[in-house]
Scaffold this active site. Structure first.
Site, PDB file in Angstrom:
ATOM      1  N   THR A 206    -110.351-117.630 -37.264  1.00 29.96           N
ATOM      2  CA  THR A 206    -109.681-117.202 -38.495  1.00 29.96           C
ATOM      3  C   THR A 206    -109.354-118.426 -39.331  1.00 29.96           C
ATOM      4  OG1 THR A 206    -108.719-115.296 -37.350  1.00 29.96           O
ATOM      5  CG2 THR A 206    -107.703-115.958 -39.437  1.00 29.96           C
TER       6      THR A 206
ATOM      7  N   LYS B  84    -111.013-110.694 -42.953  1.00 28.72           N
ATOM      8  CA  LYS B  84    -110.125-110.979 -41.825  1.00 28.72           C
ATOM      9  C   LYS B  84    -108.713-111.265 -42.306  1.00 28.72           C
ATOM     10  CE  LYS B  84    -108.677-111.769 -37.677  1.00 28.72           C
ATOM     11  NZ  LYS B  84    -109.083-112.840 -36.793  1.00 28.72           N
TER      12      LYS B  84
ATOM     13  N   LYS C 296     -99.813-119.160 -38.377  1.00 27.86           N
ATOM     14  CA  LYS C 296    -101.012-119.680 -39.050  1.00 27.86           C
ATOM     15  C   LYS C 296    -101.706-118.603 -39.889  1.00 27.86           C
ATOM     16  CE  LYS C 296    -104.874-119.940 -36.695  1.00 27.86           C
ATOM     17  NZ  LYS C 296    -105.951-119.171 -37.411  1.00 27.86           N
TER      18      LYS C 296
END
Length: 305
Positions: A108, A184, A252
């Site tokens: 990601t 995503k 994150k």
């Protein structure tokens, strides 16, 4: 689909895979590639990851360059874009890979960083697939990941059998690098908010004295339920659950979500609040804990910690 059914015209089917990033998700993903009959050469700084790959029938390598040699496809399941760049370009490691190799970035990462990495890969003459995944450790273990791939049709067709060996849904979401990362990003927005909302509900039940296991059983059987509530809810009630995805991962990932919001001037108030809750949990020293433990932020706020 049989391996190699959609191979690039004039080229043999992809059989040799370099896999970098043998962590909690990378290990089972690499194992599934081996199970699919592919030759997997892997690299990770953690000896445990290399030992796991060897036990599964893969070949541990002492360097990235060693893993890249002879690879038809390079799978990167690293922590972030910075690691991906280091793996590929430090000491020009990508030069060790065959000219026709395809780089699959499955971590990601921010869409713009993915675009930059793809451009650098393209300048070496090699191809690139922006292919993040969803499904977590459990999905990686059972091979049920959803792969959100963005690449030109020919490149996607060539590498699709490799991606399908790791997931049950492999979708082409675009033909340009960054489009997979964008999909995503939206996915992670909902995941993070759903976990935080589940934690808030169970923290309220705790605060008012309702039996939380009964409450969880009720909620999962009503319209209030969600996949995240069913999956993370039971772990929220455990003092130290097994870590399948850490709090810091969502610190994150939600930061990537907020970055996308800033760049496009999209209002993301729920994502921002969820990010603060995960950040505060990490700030209290629980960043390595299972992400279900964002409930500890609510317990601290409510004085029930």
């Amino acid at each position: 689909m049989a391996l190699g059914a959609a191979a690039r015209p004039g080229r043999t089917a992809m059989k040799n895979i370099a896999f970098v990033g043998l962590g909690a998700m990378g290990r089972p993903m690499a194992r599934n590639l081996v199970k699919a009959g592919l030759t997997v050469r892997g690299f990770d700084l953690n000896p445990a990851g290399l030992a796991d790959l060897e036990a599964a029938g893969g070949t541990p390598c002492g360097s990235v360059q060693d893993a890249f040699r002879g690879a038809d496809a390079i799978v990167l399941m690293v922590v972030n874009a910075q690691q991906a760049e280091a793996v590929l370009f430090d000491e020009n490691a990508i030069a060790a890979a065959p000219p026709e190799a395809i780089v699959c970035l499955m971590a990601t990462c921010p869409p713009k960083r993915v675009q930059t990495i793809a451009e650098r890969v393209a300048r070496t003459g090699r191809r690139f697939v922006d292919s993040p995944v969803s499904g977590g450790v459990v999905g990686a273990m059972v091979g049920s990941l959803t792969v959100m791939a963005a690449a030109p049709a020919e490149t996607f067709a060539a590498v699709r059998p490799v991606l399908e060996a790791m997931g049950s849904r492999t979708l082409q979401v675009g033909d340009r690098p960054g489009q997979g990362a964008t999909v995503k990003t939206v996915n992670q927005l909902l995941c993070g908010v759903h976990i935080a909302a589940a934690a808030e509900a169970l923290a309220l039940a705790e605060r008012v004295g309702v039996d939380t296991r009964t409450m969880l059983d009720i909620l999962t059987g009503t319209a209030a339920g969600s996949w995240m509530l069913r999956d993370r809810g039971p772990r929220m009630l455990e003092p130290e659950p097994e870590v399948t995805s850490a709090v810091d991962i969502f610190v994150k990932d939600l930061d990537i979500v907020l970055e996308a919001g800033r760049e496009t001037k999209a209002a993301l108030p729920l994502a921002a609040l969820a990010h603060q809750l995960f950040t505060s949990t990490s700030g209290r020293g629980d960043g390595a804990a299972d992400d279900s433990q964002v409930i500890r932020a609510y317990r601290a706020l409510n004085g029930t910690a």
